[in-house]
Design an enzyme around this catalytic site. Structure first.
Site, PDB file in Angstrom:
ATOM      1  N   GLN A  41      22.027 -27.793  -5.634  1.00 14.58           N
ATOM      2  CA  GLN A  41      21.688 -27.247  -4.313  1.00 14.58           C
ATOM      3  C   GLN A  41      20.185 -27.115  -4.094  1.00 14.58           C
ATOM      4  O   GLN A  41      19.742 -26.989  -2.951  1.00 14.58           O
ATOM      5  CB  GLN A  41      22.349 -25.875  -4.107  1.00 14.58           C
ATOM      6  CG  GLN A  41      23.864 -25.949  -3.969  1.00 14.58           C
ATOM      7  CD  GLN A  41      24.444 -24.583  -3.729  1.00 14.58           C
ATOM      8  OE1 GLN A  41      24.691 -23.844  -4.667  1.00 14.58           O
ATOM      9  NE2 GLN A  41      24.646 -24.228  -2.478  1.00 14.58           N
ATOM     10  N   HIS A  90      33.873 -22.472  -7.153  1.00  8.82           N
ATOM     11  CA  HIS A  90      33.021 -22.991  -6.073  1.00  8.82           C
ATOM     12  C   HIS A  90      31.723 -23.569  -6.642  1.00  8.82           C
ATOM     13  O   HIS A  90      31.324 -24.698  -6.290  1.00  8.82           O
ATOM     14  CB  HIS A  90      32.725 -21.853  -5.086  1.00  8.82           C
ATOM     15  CG  HIS A  90      31.766 -22.206  -3.997  1.00  8.82           C
ATOM     16  ND1 HIS A  90      32.112 -22.215  -2.667  1.00  8.82           N
ATOM     17  CD2 HIS A  90      30.443 -22.566  -4.030  1.00  8.82           C
ATOM     18  CE1 HIS A  90      31.069 -22.571  -1.943  1.00  8.82           C
ATOM     19  NE2 HIS A  90      30.045 -22.788  -2.742  1.00  8.82           N
ATOM     20  N   GLU A  91      31.075 -22.816  -7.537  1.00 17.52           N
ATOM     21  CA  GLU A  91      29.787 -23.292  -8.081  1.00 17.52           C
ATOM     22  C   GLU A  91      29.968 -24.543  -8.931  1.00 17.52           C
ATOM     23  O   GLU A  91      29.160 -25.472  -8.861  1.00 17.52           O
ATOM     24  CB  GLU A  91      29.104 -22.179  -8.887  1.00 17.52           C
ATOM     25  CG  GLU A  91      28.728 -20.947  -8.090  1.00 17.52           C
ATOM     26  CD  GLU A  91      28.018 -21.237  -6.788  1.00 17.52           C
ATOM     27  OE1 GLU A  91      27.238 -22.210  -6.726  1.00 17.52           O
ATOM     28  OE2 GLU A  91      28.260 -20.504  -5.813  1.00 17.52           O
ATOM     29  N   HIS A 129      30.086 -27.786  -7.174  1.00 19.43           N
ATOM     30  CA  HIS A 129      28.801 -28.392  -6.800  1.00 19.43           C
ATOM     31  C   HIS A 129      28.338 -29.417  -7.848  1.00 19.43           C
ATOM     32  O   HIS A 129      27.530 -30.289  -7.546  1.00 19.43           O
ATOM     33  CB  HIS A 129      27.725 -27.317  -6.652  1.00 19.43           C
ATOM     34  CG  HIS A 129      27.759 -26.582  -5.341  1.00 19.43           C
ATOM     35  ND1 HIS A 129      27.502 -27.194  -4.135  1.00 19.43           N
ATOM     36  CD2 HIS A 129      28.006 -25.273  -5.047  1.00 19.43           C
ATOM     37  CE1 HIS A 129      27.586 -26.286  -3.159  1.00 19.43           C
ATOM     38  NE2 HIS A 129      27.900 -25.123  -3.683  1.00 19.43           N
TER      39      HIS A 129
HETATM   40 NI    NI Z   1      28.076 -23.417  -2.484  1.00 19.19          NI
END
Ligand code: NI
Length: 179
Positions: free
Chosen positions: A52, A143-144, A147
């Site tokens: 991210q 969720h992480e 990524h």
């Molecule tokens: Ni996220």
């Protein structure tokens, strides 16, 4: 430490599969983790993954030990820095819950996740981490880690009638909609 720019959905760098970290306890790795922590804190994130901020490595951070203002009804869980994570579902029970993402600002959706997981990996020194988690903690970890395989939560949504803008779904909730 530096607050880094968070890439937004549409950036092709968010769609990559990240390679594992192979060198631990290096100055570069410590700087990356410090930047992730500062960037997550500045954005009130529940978690943040290295891709991210444009660093394609298997590094995620999550938790703060305190209730997160973006998720005020969810319980806190410990701050964790996790490298090279592996998630194993424990049982086949799923949970539905609201999710947002700093790379998808101003939106939320109901996303199905495993209710109960084991996650393993290593810390910044290469020392093993093994933990079981459930509920919101398990949701954030899943969720992480998504990524790291180029998955953003909208790709996990099954019911698009429960996908929308935070300001409409949860009036008054601060979701960094100012960017
Ligand atoms: Ni996220």
């Amino acid at each position: 430490m530096t607050v880094r720019e968070i890439l937004k959905m549409g950036d092709q760098r968010l769609l990559l599969t990240a390679p594992a970290v192979t060198a631990f306890d290096t100055p570069e790795l410590h700087t990356l983790v410090a930047d992730l922590l500062e960037t997550m804190a500045a954005a009130n994130g529940a978690g943040l993954a290295a891709p991210q901020i444009g660093v394609n490595l298997q590094v995620v951070i999550f938790g703060s030990g305190q209730v997160n203002p973006r998720y005020p009804h969810e319980p806190p869980f410990p701050q964790t820095i996790l490298l090279n994570p592996v998630i194993t579902p424990l049982g086949d029970e799923e949970q539905e819950g609201w999710e947002g993402c700093l790379s998808v600002p101003g939106m939320r959706a109901i996303v199905p996740r495993w209710q109960h997981i084991r996650y393993t990996g290593v810390d910044v020194l290469g020392q093993p981490i093994e933990r079981e988690a459930e509920g919101f903690h398990a949701r954030v970890v899943q969720h992480e880690c998504d990524h790291l395989i180029g998955k953003l939560y909208p790709m996990r949504v099954r019911d698009f009638s429960r996908f929308g803008f935070t300001s409409v779904l949860f009036p008054g909730l601060d979701d960094n909609t100012d960017d």
